[in-house]
Design an enzyme around this catalytic site. Structure first.
Site, short mmCIF file in Angstrom:
data_model
loop_
_atom_site.label_atom_id
_atom_site.label_comp_id
_atom_site.label_asym_id
_atom_site.label_seq_id
_atom_site.Cartn_x
_atom_site.Cartn_y
_atom_site.Cartn_z
N ASP A 43 63.57 47.56 86.56
CA ASP A 43 63.14 46.19 86.26
C ASP A 43 62.58 45.45 87.48
O ASP A 43 63.03 44.34 87.81
CB ASP A 43 64.33 45.38 85.70
CG ASP A 43 65.05 46.10 84.57
OD1 ASP A 43 64.38 46.78 83.78
OD2 ASP A 43 66.28 45.96 84.47
N GLU A 213 60.70 43.29 74.93
CA GLU A 213 61.43 42.66 76.05
C GLU A 213 60.52 42.68 77.29
O GLU A 213 59.34 43.00 77.20
CB GLU A 213 62.73 43.42 76.33
CG GLU A 213 62.53 44.90 76.66
CD GLU A 213 63.82 45.69 76.72
OE1 GLU A 213 64.87 45.19 76.32
OE2 GLU A 213 63.75 46.86 77.17
O1 FUB Z 1 67.75 47.04 82.78
C1 FUB Z 1 68.36 46.52 81.63
C2 FUB Z 1 67.32 46.26 80.57
O2 FUB Z 1 66.55 47.42 80.32
C3 FUB Z 1 66.31 45.23 80.94
O3 FUB Z 1 66.79 43.93 80.89
C4 FUB Z 1 65.26 45.57 79.95
O4 FUB Z 1 64.04 44.96 80.17
C5 FUB Z 1 65.21 47.06 80.08
O5 FUB Z 1 64.44 47.46 81.17
#
Ligand code: FUB
Length: 456
Positions: A43, A213
């Site tokens: 991320d 996301e």
């Molecule tokens: O790293 C945890 C979660 O996985 C993140 O918040 C999402 O975007 C995905 O990458």
């Protein structure tokens, strides 16, 4: 492994494959993808700050993983040339969040913003054991870009479900916007000048197709770009949309980052010395979906302003100026001064620079402890271990009794090939009051020596 209700990508059955063999890295390393290899990171949120360096705020996949549940701390990395990366150290962990869930973990994709002398670090974290419905977006502040962050609280009034992946965009006129969301819902709002409160109402981001996301917003030639992860089966992709308004409505443009080898995807876009870059993560080191590694490649635009599909490379982007000589004053600690336990031994070793190495670290709990480490006033320092191994192994690093997680020590080509380096930046106490302990049991590693390089 706990099943995820809203983020299936984070808790899919882990896929196991052969570990990729990769070269060790040094405190100063050549560009390569992934560009951080000693620990697992995901991320990446990239920003260029006033000191001229590019900083990457990343989450930390804990090894071994349990979905994304155990992620409980953040590291920051920086560069001034896209080739040499510095671990700035850990800036926050779950136990330092007063309102956080008592079990910790779940420190997911963060971001950072700067305003009037203060850096604002935004991080999603649940407040309850029932993590899925209790997400908050926390705020920690510091006057430094990569140290001394203190949790101030969280952004009030956002609700708890799927409230992950905050991204803050600072517009040219000084107006800050916050975006967040997972589980198919993306929202955005203005931030007040205090950077800790929503100004007005939170709006759904209209016009995105197949949002999952990982929102990120940047601006180019007066056009706002919103990038995000989609729900592409097995391996998510990055899509984007544009608008003439920071809060949309958005005009969907397409996929611009094809799947990596990882089920999740998450990225940020930043311009550094005239070139745009795409930061993202993949799983090429571990082959496991929840042990990810941050990467970067060039991002270019077509003449009509659309984004060209990112070319994912193993070499990374070229350095943007000749690699400079870092101002480094490392102190060396040779294997001969180790206090060993549980089967580890200091042995004569002609191949090691110091004539001795710590061996037998393949044994469970075998350890090498170095006492009276450090000098000066203390603060952040990079510990770089120099080793040889025929295995793709790992070593657990403890500093002053604190567990700083497993360091990857990949194969160097043989038990006498002392070319391996792995590093992590940790806090040290003043003078020589510190202990550094390497604990084995995760494959064999012969330690030649380690160095300590002060950062502060
Ligand atoms: O790293 C945890 C979660 O996985 C993140 O918040 C999402 O975007 C995905 O990458």
């Amino acid at each position: 492994m706990k099943p995820s209700k809203i983020f299936p990508a984070c808790s899919r059955r882990l896929r196991f494959s052969l570990l990729a063999i990769f070269g060790g890295i040094a405190f100063i390393s050549r560009a390569a993808n992934p560009f951080i290899t000693s620990i697992y990171t995901a991320d990446p949120s990239a920003h260029v700050w006033a000191d001229g360096r590019l900083y990457v705020y990343a989450s930390h996949d804990m090894d071994p993983a349990r979905g994304c549940d155990l992620m409980d701390r953040y590291h920051v990395f920086s560069t001034d040339d896209m080739a040499n990366w510095r671990d700035e150290g850990e800036i926050l962990r779950a136990s330092q969040v007063p309102w956080g869930r008592k079990e910790g973990g779940f420190m997911w994709a963060p971001d950072c913003a700067y305003r009037n002398g203060t850096y604002y670090f935004y991080f999603p974290h649940p407040s309850e054991t029932r993590w899925n419905d209790s997400w908050k977006i926390g705020v920690a502040t510091s006057t430094n870009p990569a140290s001394d962050f203190k949790v101030q609280g969280y952004i009030e009034g956002l609700g708890g479900f799927a409230m992950i992946d905050p991204a803050v965009f600072m517009d040219d006129d000084g107006q800050a916007y916050m975006y967040f969301g997972g589980g198919s819902r993306c929202a955005g709002a203005k931030l007040k000048a205090n950077m800790t409160e929503i100004d007005g109402t939170v709006q759904p981001m209209a016009g995105l197709e197949d949002f999952h996301e990982a929102t990120w917003v940047f601006k180019r030639n007066g056009i706002y770009f919103l990038t995000y992860a989609d729900n592409h089966p097995q391996n998510n992709r990055m899509r984007y949309a544009t608008s003439t308004n920071a809060l949309g409505p958005w005009s969907y443009k397409g996929v611009y980052l094809q799947p990596t080898d990882c089920d999740t995807t998450h990225g940020s876009v930043v311009r550094f010395r005239g070139q745009w870059y795409q930061f993202y993560h993949n799983c090429s080191i571990s082959g496991q979906g929840n042990l990810r590694s941050v990467c970067v490649d060039k991002l270019d635009f077509n003449d009509d302003g659309t984004i060209k599909t990112i070319v994912q490379t193993k070499d990374g982007p070229p350095a943007i100026k000749p690699a400079r000589t870092e101002k480094i004053d490392p102190v060396k600690y040779a294997a001969g001064s180790a206090v060993t336990a549980n089967g580890a031994q200091v042995e004569d070793d002609d191949a090691a620079a110091g004539g001795k190495s710590v061996r037998q670290l393949h044994l469970e709990n075998a350890s090498a402890q170095f006492n009276q480490v450090g000098s000066g006033h203390g603060g952040r320092a990079t510990v770089t271990i120099h080793y040889a191994t025929a295995d793709n192994a790992k070593l657990e690093l403890f500093v002053n009794g604190e567990d700083y997680s497993l360091l990857n020590t990949p194969a160097t080509g043989g038990w006498d090939a002392y070319t391996g380096q792995a590093n992590l930046t940790v806090p040290l106490g003043a003078r020589n009051t510190n202990t550094v302990r390497f604990v084995g049991g995760h494959g064999g590693v012969n330690i030649d020596y380690f160095t300590v390089t002060p950062l502060d």
